[in-house]
Motif scaffolding. Structure first.
Motif, PDB file in Angstrom:
ATOM      1  N   LEU A 200       0.821  -1.207   0.000  1.00 49.81           N
ATOM      2  CA  LEU A 200       0.000   0.000   0.000  1.00 49.81           C
ATOM      3  C   LEU A 200       0.858   1.262   0.000  1.00 49.81           C
ATOM      4  O   LEU A 200       1.838   1.365   0.737  1.00 49.81           O
ATOM      5  CB  LEU A 200      -0.903  -0.008   1.243  1.00 49.81           C
ATOM      6  N   THR A 201       0.442   2.241  -0.814  1.00 49.73           N
ATOM      7  CA  THR A 201       1.132   3.535  -0.858  1.00 49.73           C
ATOM      8  C   THR A 201       0.150   4.645  -0.502  1.00 49.73           C
ATOM      9  O   THR A 201      -1.072   4.438  -0.510  1.00 49.73           O
ATOM     10  CB  THR A 201       1.696   3.817  -2.253  1.00 49.73           C
ATOM     11  N   ASP A 202       0.677   5.818  -0.215  1.00 54.30           N
ATOM     12  CA  ASP A 202      -0.190   6.964   0.075  1.00 54.30           C
ATOM     13  C   ASP A 202      -1.147   7.241  -1.075  1.00 54.30           C
ATOM     14  O   ASP A 202      -2.300   7.599  -0.855  1.00 54.30           O
ATOM     15  CB  ASP A 202       0.665   8.212   0.341  1.00 54.30           C
ATOM     16  N   GLY A 203      -0.671   7.064  -2.289  1.00 54.19           N
ATOM     17  CA  GLY A 203      -1.510   7.345  -3.452  1.00 54.19           C
ATOM     18  C   GLY A 203      -2.680   6.395  -3.593  1.00 54.19           C
ATOM     19  O   GLY A 203      -3.689   6.743  -4.224  1.00 54.19           O
ATOM     20  N   ASP A 204      -2.578   5.189  -3.015  1.00 53.65           N
ATOM     21  CA  ASP A 204      -3.667   4.209  -3.115  1.00 53.65           C
ATOM     22  C   ASP A 204      -4.848   4.551  -2.210  1.00 53.65           C
ATOM     23  O   ASP A 204      -5.985   4.132  -2.471  1.00 53.65           O
ATOM     24  CB  ASP A 204      -3.175   2.816  -2.720  1.00 53.65           C
ATOM     25  N   LEU A 205      -4.588   5.282  -1.138  1.00 49.25           N
ATOM     26  CA  LEU A 205      -5.575   5.412  -0.062  1.00 49.25           C
ATOM     27  C   LEU A 205      -6.845   6.136  -0.483  1.00 49.25           C
ATOM     28  O   LEU A 205      -7.923   5.874   0.066  1.00 49.25           O
ATOM     29  CB  LEU A 205      -4.946   6.118   1.143  1.00 49.25           C
ATOM     30  N   GLU A 206      -6.760   7.054  -1.428  1.00 46.43           N
ATOM     31  CA  GLU A 206      -7.939   7.814  -1.830  1.00 46.43           C
ATOM     32  C   GLU A 206      -8.627   7.249  -3.067  1.00 46.43           C
ATOM     33  O   GLU A 206      -9.578   7.850  -3.574  1.00 46.43           O
ATOM     34  CB  GLU A 206      -7.562   9.279  -2.060  1.00 46.43           C
ATOM     35  N   ARG A 217     -23.022   4.852  -3.328  1.00 43.47           N
ATOM     36  CA  ARG A 217     -22.065   5.543  -2.465  1.00 43.47           C
ATOM     37  C   ARG A 217     -20.650   5.097  -2.792  1.00 43.47           C
ATOM     38  O   ARG A 217     -20.427   3.962  -3.189  1.00 43.47           O
ATOM     39  CB  ARG A 217     -22.360   5.248  -0.995  1.00 43.47           C
ATOM     40  N   GLU A 218     -19.709   5.989  -2.592  1.00 46.33           N
ATOM     41  CA  GLU A 218     -18.312   5.650  -2.825  1.00 46.33           C
ATOM     42  C   GLU A 218     -17.572   5.479  -1.505  1.00 46.33           C
ATOM     43  O   GLU A 218     -17.874   6.154  -0.528  1.00 46.33           O
ATOM     44  CB  GLU A 218     -17.619   6.735  -3.658  1.00 46.33           C
ATOM     45  N   GLU A 219     -16.610   4.574  -1.519  1.00 44.29           N
ATOM     46  CA  GLU A 219     -15.720   4.366  -0.379  1.00 44.29           C
ATOM     47  C   GLU A 219     -14.283   4.504  -0.868  1.00 44.29           C
ATOM     48  O   GLU A 219     -13.952   4.053  -1.970  1.00 44.29           O
ATOM     49  CB  GLU A 219     -15.910   2.967   0.225  1.00 44.29           C
ATOM     50  N   SER A 220     -13.447   5.101  -0.063  1.00 50.29           N
ATOM     51  CA  SER A 220     -12.026   5.140  -0.383  1.00 50.29           C
ATOM     52  C   SER A 220     -11.386   3.832   0.064  1.00 50.29           C
ATOM     53  O   SER A 220     -11.944   3.085   0.881  1.00 50.29           O
ATOM     54  CB  SER A 220     -11.346   6.316   0.318  1.00 50.29           C
ATOM     55  N   THR A 221     -10.207   3.565  -0.474  1.00 51.19           N
ATOM     56  CA  THR A 221      -9.459   2.390  -0.008  1.00 51.19           C
ATOM     57  C   THR A 221      -9.238   2.483   1.499  1.00 51.19           C
ATOM     58  O   THR A 221      -9.343   1.483   2.224  1.00 51.19           O
ATOM     59  CB  THR A 221      -8.116   2.292  -0.743  1.00 51.19           C
ATOM     60  N   ARG A 222      -8.935   3.693   1.988  1.00 53.68           N
ATOM     61  CA  ARG A 222      -8.725   3.874   3.427  1.00 53.68           C
ATOM     62  C   ARG A 222      -9.973   3.477   4.223  1.00 53.68           C
ATOM     63  O   ARG A 222      -9.878   2.754   5.228  1.00 53.68           O
ATOM     64  CB  ARG A 222      -8.366   5.327   3.733  1.00 53.68           C
ATOM     65  N   SER A 223     -11.150   3.937   3.797  1.00 53.14           N
ATOM     66  CA  SER A 223     -12.367   3.630   4.553  1.00 53.14           C
ATOM     67  C   SER A 223     -12.688   2.137   4.500  1.00 53.14           C
ATOM     68  O   SER A 223     -13.202   1.571   5.465  1.00 53.14           O
ATOM     69  CB  SER A 223     -13.551   4.463   4.045  1.00 53.14           C
ATOM     70  N   CYS A 224     -12.388   1.474   3.368  1.00 57.78           N
ATOM     71  CA  CYS A 224     -12.595   0.025   3.286  1.00 57.78           C
ATOM     72  C   CYS A 224     -11.699  -0.709   4.282  1.00 57.78           C
ATOM     73  O   CYS A 224     -12.137  -1.660   4.945  1.00 57.78           O
ATOM     74  CB  CYS A 224     -12.315  -0.470   1.877  1.00 57.78           C
ATOM     75  N   LEU A 225     -10.452  -0.261   4.382  1.00 58.67           N
ATOM     76  CA  LEU A 225      -9.534  -0.882   5.341  1.00 58.67           C
ATOM     77  C   LEU A 225      -9.981  -0.631   6.774  1.00 58.67           C
ATOM     78  O   LEU A 225      -9.832  -1.503   7.645  1.00 58.67           O
ATOM     79  CB  LEU A 225      -8.115  -0.353   5.112  1.00 58.67           C
ATOM     80  N   HIS A 226     -10.567   0.531   7.021  1.00 58.98           N
ATOM     81  CA  HIS A 226     -11.100   0.808   8.355  1.00 58.98           C
ATOM     82  C   HIS A 226     -12.243  -0.142   8.690  1.00 58.98           C
ATOM     83  O   HIS A 226     -12.387  -0.574   9.845  1.00 58.98           O
ATOM     84  CB  HIS A 226     -11.571   2.255   8.444  1.00 58.98           C
ATOM     85  N   VAL A 227     -13.068  -0.470   7.696  1.00 58.41           N
ATOM     86  CA  VAL A 227     -14.154  -1.425   7.939  1.00 58.41           C
ATOM     87  C   VAL A 227     -13.574  -2.794   8.299  1.00 58.41           C
ATOM     88  O   VAL A 227     -14.042  -3.457   9.230  1.00 58.41           O
ATOM     89  CB  VAL A 227     -15.085  -1.543   6.707  1.00 58.41           C
ATOM     90  N   ILE A 228     -12.560  -3.225   7.553  1.00 63.70           N
ATOM     91  CA  ILE A 228     -11.935  -4.524   7.838  1.00 63.70           C
ATOM     92  C   ILE A 228     -11.379  -4.544   9.256  1.00 63.70           C
ATOM     93  O   ILE A 228     -11.585  -5.513  10.008  1.00 63.70           O
ATOM     94  CB  ILE A 228     -10.829  -4.818   6.809  1.00 63.70           C
ATOM     95  N   LEU A 229     -10.689  -3.491   9.650  1.00 66.99           N
ATOM     96  CA  LEU A 229     -10.132  -3.422  11.000  1.00 66.99           C
ATOM     97  C   LEU A 229     -11.235  -3.403  12.055  1.00 66.99           C
ATOM     98  O   LEU A 229     -11.126  -4.059  13.098  1.00 66.99           O
ATOM     99  CB  LEU A 229      -9.246  -2.184  11.136  1.00 66.99           C
ATOM    100  N   SER A 230     -12.291  -2.663  11.789  1.00 64.03           N
ATOM    101  CA  SER A 230     -13.416  -2.618  12.735  1.00 64.03           C
ATOM    102  C   SER A 230     -14.052  -3.997  12.890  1.00 64.03           C
ATOM    103  O   SER A 230     -14.372  -4.433  14.001  1.00 64.03           O
ATOM    104  CB  SER A 230     -14.455  -1.597  12.257  1.00 64.03           C
ATOM    105  N   GLU A 231     -14.255  -4.694  11.770  1.00 63.73           N
ATOM    106  CA  GLU A 231     -14.809  -6.054  11.827  1.00 63.73           C
ATOM    107  C   GLU A 231     -13.923  -6.953  12.691  1.00 63.73           C
ATOM    108  O   GLU A 231     -14.420  -7.739  13.502  1.00 63.73           O
ATOM    109  CB  GLU A 231     -14.915  -6.628  10.414  1.00 63.73           C
ATOM    110  N   GLU A 232     -12.618  -6.839  12.492  1.00 66.81           N
ATOM    111  CA  GLU A 232     -11.688  -7.675  13.248  1.00 66.81           C
ATOM    112  C   GLU A 232     -11.790  -7.421  14.748  1.00 66.81           C
ATOM    113  O   GLU A 232     -11.874  -8.355  15.550  1.00 66.81           O
ATOM    114  CB  GLU A 232     -10.252  -7.420  12.771  1.00 66.81           C
ATOM    115  N   TRP A 233     -11.776  -6.141  15.154  1.00 66.14           N
ATOM    116  CA  TRP A 233     -11.795  -5.820  16.583  1.00 66.14           C
ATOM    117  C   TRP A 233     -13.149  -6.124  17.217  1.00 66.14           C
ATOM    118  O   TRP A 233     -13.205  -6.626  18.349  1.00 66.14           O
ATOM    119  CB  TRP A 233     -11.419  -4.354  16.801  1.00 66.14           C
ATOM    120  N   GLU A 234     -14.249  -5.822  16.527  1.00 67.37           N
ATOM    121  CA  GLU A 234     -15.554  -6.080  17.128  1.00 67.37           C
ATOM    122  C   GLU A 234     -15.809  -7.572  17.267  1.00 67.37           C
ATOM    123  O   GLU A 234     -16.314  -8.041  18.301  1.00 67.37           O
ATOM    124  CB  GLU A 234     -16.670  -5.427  16.302  1.00 67.37           C
TER     125      GLU A 234
END
Length: 250
Positions: A200-206, A217-234
């Motif tokens: 992953l690079t900075d340019g990929d995140l948006e 609705r649109e999601e950024s790569t960053r927001s998708c990764l946040h969902v994955i992390l949230s799923e993992e922790w919850e």
């Protein structure tokens, strides 16, 4: 026992001097509900969305969300990293969640055979929780970010209503798979996320992607990764909770 379902619209209802002892509210929208003069001893509330920014829960006039958030951070070191914003932070966040899951996996491995397939209070078993995380990785990484045409592992555990969003639920294997197969599928998906984050690079995140549940609705790569992390922790939190209950059975 009365059972209310999706076709019952109870919003705005008033329950005066009503006996609701032992009631279950599964997947119900109780936002802005008011409970006054009630007996809440022994009641349990589990709301993963409450801890997001702006969440408020008043108990006797006191917002308890900051206390709950602080206690979860104490119990689950590394949880605070789930909203990391840059590639290096996201890689560290994934390393933290992998480490947190490792001790829980060891705990599950020490249980007698078959216990990982037991449910607690009708919730997913430990094995099903791992299978759901496989599915969560598939939908947010393989489908949404990477655009893979056939993203789903057959051992994935879909959400309720998966087919209602136009997805083919028949891709998932029926029945109860062997736990060793579940572990293999889970390990493979964990490695996929780790490998993606390594590149992953900075340019990929948006980069923008259609939301898998609401394509308008649109999601950024960053927001998708946040969902994955949230799923993992919850789901780690749910798993630890249920392992505590299972340990009392054996």
């Amino acid at each position: 026992m009365a059972i209310f379902g999706p076709s019952d619209d109870l919003h705005g209802s008033r329950f005066n001097d009503t006996d609701l002892r032992g009631s279950w509210f599964n997947g119900c929208d109780l936002s802005d509900a008011t409970m006054r003069g009630g007996n809440m001893q022994g009641a349990e509330i589990d709301d993963p969305w409450l801890l997001r920014d702006g969440g408020v829960l008043l108990v006797n006039g006191i917002d308890v969300v900051p206390f709950v958030r602080a206690e979860l951070l104490r119990r689950f070191p590394g949880r605070a990293t789930m909203r990391a914003a840059d590639p290096e932070g996201l890689r560290a966040a994934w390393a933290a969640v992998e480490q947190a899951w490792a001790s829980t996996m060891e705990r599950a491995a020490a249980l007698p055979a078959g216990v990982v397939d037991e449910s607690v209070d009708g919730e997913w078993s430990f094995s099903q929780t791992l299978r759901h995380l496989v599915m969560a990785t598939d939908i947010w990484l393989r489908l949404t970010i990477e655009g893979i045409e056939a993203p789903f592992h057959p051992l994935g555990q879909p959400n309720d209503g998966f087919a209602e969003y136009g997805y083919d639920a028949s891709v998932f294997s029926p029945g109860v798979p062997a736990y060793a197969e579940v572990l293999e599928a889970r390990a493979g998906r964990v490695a996929m996320v780790r490998g993606f984050l390594a590149r992953l690079t900075d340019g990929d995140l948006e980069d923008k992607h259609p939301n898998p549940w609401s394509p308008h609705r649109e999601e950024s790569t960053r927001s998708c990764l946040h969902v994955i992390l949230s799923e993992e922790w919850e789901h780690l939190r749910f798993a630890v909770r249920d392992l505590d209950a299972l340990a009392k059975r054996v």
